[in-house]
Structure formats: structure tokens, C-alpha cells
Design a protein around this motif. Structure first.
Motif, PDB file in Angstrom:
ATOM      1  N   ARG A 100      60.092 -21.704 -25.629  1.00 32.37           N
ATOM      2  CA  ARG A 100      59.378 -22.762 -24.898  1.00 32.37           C
ATOM      3  C   ARG A 100      59.699 -22.671 -23.395  1.00 32.37           C
ATOM      4  O   ARG A 100      58.807 -22.796 -22.559  1.00 32.37           O
ATOM      5  CB  ARG A 100      59.837 -24.111 -25.445  1.00 32.37           C
ATOM      6  CG  ARG A 100      59.105 -25.284 -24.883  1.00 32.37           C
ATOM      7  CD  ARG A 100      58.029 -25.711 -25.796  1.00 32.37           C
ATOM      8  NE  ARG A 100      57.528 -26.986 -25.332  1.00 32.37           N
ATOM      9  CZ  ARG A 100      56.355 -27.448 -25.666  1.00 32.37           C
ATOM     10  NH1 ARG A 100      55.600 -26.772 -26.470  1.00 32.37           N
ATOM     11  NH2 ARG A 100      55.944 -28.592 -25.218  1.00 32.37           N
ATOM     12  N   ILE A 101      60.962 -22.428 -23.073  1.00 30.51           N
ATOM     13  CA  ILE A 101      61.362 -22.273 -21.671  1.00 30.51           C
ATOM     14  C   ILE A 101      60.693 -21.043 -21.063  1.00 30.51           C
ATOM     15  O   ILE A 101      60.219 -21.078 -19.920  1.00 30.51           O
ATOM     16  CB  ILE A 101      62.902 -22.171 -21.565  1.00 30.51           C
ATOM     17  CG1 ILE A 101      63.530 -23.512 -21.921  1.00 30.51           C
ATOM     18  CG2 ILE A 101      63.323 -21.735 -20.180  1.00 30.51           C
ATOM     19  CD1 ILE A 101      65.037 -23.458 -22.094  1.00 30.51           C
ATOM     20  N   GLN A 102      60.608 -19.963 -21.842  1.00 27.16           N
ATOM     21  CA  GLN A 102      59.980 -18.735 -21.354  1.00 27.16           C
ATOM     22  C   GLN A 102      58.507 -18.963 -21.059  1.00 27.16           C
ATOM     23  O   GLN A 102      57.987 -18.502 -20.041  1.00 27.16           O
ATOM     24  CB  GLN A 102      60.144 -17.620 -22.394  1.00 27.16           C
ATOM     25  CG  GLN A 102      59.553 -16.296 -21.982  1.00 27.16           C
ATOM     26  CD  GLN A 102      60.294 -15.670 -20.826  1.00 27.16           C
ATOM     27  OE1 GLN A 102      61.472 -15.904 -20.645  1.00 27.16           O
ATOM     28  NE2 GLN A 102      59.586 -14.886 -20.047  1.00 27.16           N
ATOM     29  N   VAL A 103      57.813 -19.676 -21.930  1.00 28.68           N
ATOM     30  CA  VAL A 103      56.386 -19.963 -21.713  1.00 28.68           C
ATOM     31  C   VAL A 103      56.208 -20.777 -20.444  1.00 28.68           C
ATOM     32  O   VAL A 103      55.335 -20.477 -19.618  1.00 28.68           O
ATOM     33  CB  VAL A 103      55.785 -20.696 -22.935  1.00 28.68           C
ATOM     34  CG1 VAL A 103      54.425 -21.270 -22.601  1.00 28.68           C
ATOM     35  CG2 VAL A 103      55.691 -19.761 -24.124  1.00 28.68           C
ATOM     36  N   LYS A 104      57.035 -21.808 -20.274  1.00 23.51           N
ATOM     37  CA  LYS A 104      56.931 -22.637 -19.069  1.00 23.51           C
ATOM     38  C   LYS A 104      57.143 -21.808 -17.810  1.00 23.51           C
ATOM     39  O   LYS A 104      56.394 -21.935 -16.841  1.00 23.51           O
ATOM     40  CB  LYS A 104      57.967 -23.770 -19.101  1.00 23.51           C
ATOM     41  CG  LYS A 104      57.605 -24.908 -19.994  1.00 23.51           C
ATOM     42  CD  LYS A 104      58.654 -25.995 -19.883  1.00 23.51           C
ATOM     43  CE  LYS A 104      58.361 -27.156 -20.787  1.00 23.51           C
ATOM     44  NZ  LYS A 104      59.348 -28.223 -20.660  1.00 23.51           N
ATOM     45  N   ARG A 114      66.161 -20.472 -30.796  1.00 17.81           N
ATOM     46  CA  ARG A 114      65.148 -19.473 -30.440  1.00 17.81           C
ATOM     47  C   ARG A 114      63.852 -20.155 -30.026  1.00 17.81           C
ATOM     48  O   ARG A 114      63.186 -19.750 -29.072  1.00 17.81           O
ATOM     49  CB  ARG A 114      64.925 -18.548 -31.633  1.00 17.81           C
ATOM     50  CG  ARG A 114      64.133 -17.321 -31.332  1.00 17.81           C
ATOM     51  CD  ARG A 114      64.161 -16.286 -32.458  1.00 17.81           C
ATOM     52  NE  ARG A 114      64.079 -16.838 -33.796  1.00 17.81           N
ATOM     53  CZ  ARG A 114      65.078 -16.823 -34.682  1.00 17.81           C
ATOM     54  NH1 ARG A 114      66.239 -16.303 -34.363  1.00 17.81           N
ATOM     55  NH2 ARG A 114      64.920 -17.328 -35.876  1.00 17.81           N
ATOM     56  N   HIS A 115      63.482 -21.226 -30.713  1.00 19.08           N
ATOM     57  CA  HIS A 115      62.268 -21.978 -30.377  1.00 19.08           C
ATOM     58  C   HIS A 115      62.392 -22.596 -28.981  1.00 19.08           C
ATOM     59  O   HIS A 115      61.447 -22.553 -28.198  1.00 19.08           O
ATOM     60  CB  HIS A 115      62.031 -23.066 -31.416  1.00 19.08           C
ATOM     61  CG  HIS A 115      60.801 -23.865 -31.186  1.00 19.08           C
ATOM     62  ND1 HIS A 115      59.537 -23.381 -31.436  1.00 19.08           N
ATOM     63  CD2 HIS A 115      60.628 -25.114 -30.693  1.00 19.08           C
ATOM     64  CE1 HIS A 115      58.648 -24.307 -31.116  1.00 19.08           C
ATOM     65  NE2 HIS A 115      59.284 -25.369 -30.666  1.00 19.08           N
ATOM     66  N   LYS A 116      63.559 -23.150 -28.667  1.00 20.89           N
ATOM     67  CA  LYS A 116      63.774 -23.745 -27.348  1.00 20.89           C
ATOM     68  C   LYS A 116      63.686 -22.689 -26.252  1.00 20.89           C
ATOM     69  O   LYS A 116      63.085 -22.925 -25.200  1.00 20.89           O
ATOM     70  CB  LYS A 116      65.125 -24.444 -27.289  1.00 20.89           C
ATOM     71  CG  LYS A 116      65.172 -25.735 -28.054  1.00 20.89           C
ATOM     72  CD  LYS A 116      66.538 -26.382 -27.943  1.00 20.89           C
ATOM     73  CE  LYS A 116      66.593 -27.675 -28.738  1.00 20.89           C
ATOM     74  NZ  LYS A 116      67.925 -28.298 -28.660  1.00 20.89           N
TER      75      LYS A 116
END
Length: 65
Positions: A41-45, A36-38
Motif C-alpha cells: 500500500r505504501i509502495q502504491v502511494k 506485506r499488504h501494508k
């Protein structure tokens, strides 16, 4: 084996099974948390990079990783 020893043996078996289930559940929750954390992070990028009005790449070095 008398009756008391049989009950005690069954109890130990049930405790061991419950401990194994709890351990598996904890491992699964940890794995899901990491995944979920990964994904976040991809969504933010992707949200930052999709903003065409501001060039964030020159200010945020972590976007390149």
C-alpha cells in the motif's frame, strides 16, 4: 506404566508439539501477510505521488490516509 501406555504418552507429546509448531507457523504467516499488504500500500502511494504529470490527489481521497 506398561510399554503401550509409554508409547501412547510419547505419541500425544509429539502431536502436541507438532500442533504448537503449526499454530506458530500459521500466526507468523498471517503477520507477514499483513506487513506485506501494508508495504504494498505504501509502495502504491509513493508511485502515484511521484508521478508529477498528473495530480492524483484531487481525484483519489484514499491517498490522504
Amino acid at each position: 506404566m506398561n510399554e503401550a501406555e509409554k508409547k501412547l504418552c510419547k505419541r500425544h507429546k509429539h502431536i502436541k508439539q507438532a500442533t504448537d509448531v503449526n499454530r506458530k507457523h500459521a500466526d507468523m504467516m498471517k503477520t507477514e501477510s499483513i506487513a506485506r499488504h501494508k508495504r504494498s500500500r505504501i509502495q502504491v502511494k509513493s508511485e502515484v505521488l511521484d508521478n508529477r504529470q498528473i495530480d492524483y490527489k484531487s481525484h483519489m481521497n484514499w491517498l490522504e490516509n
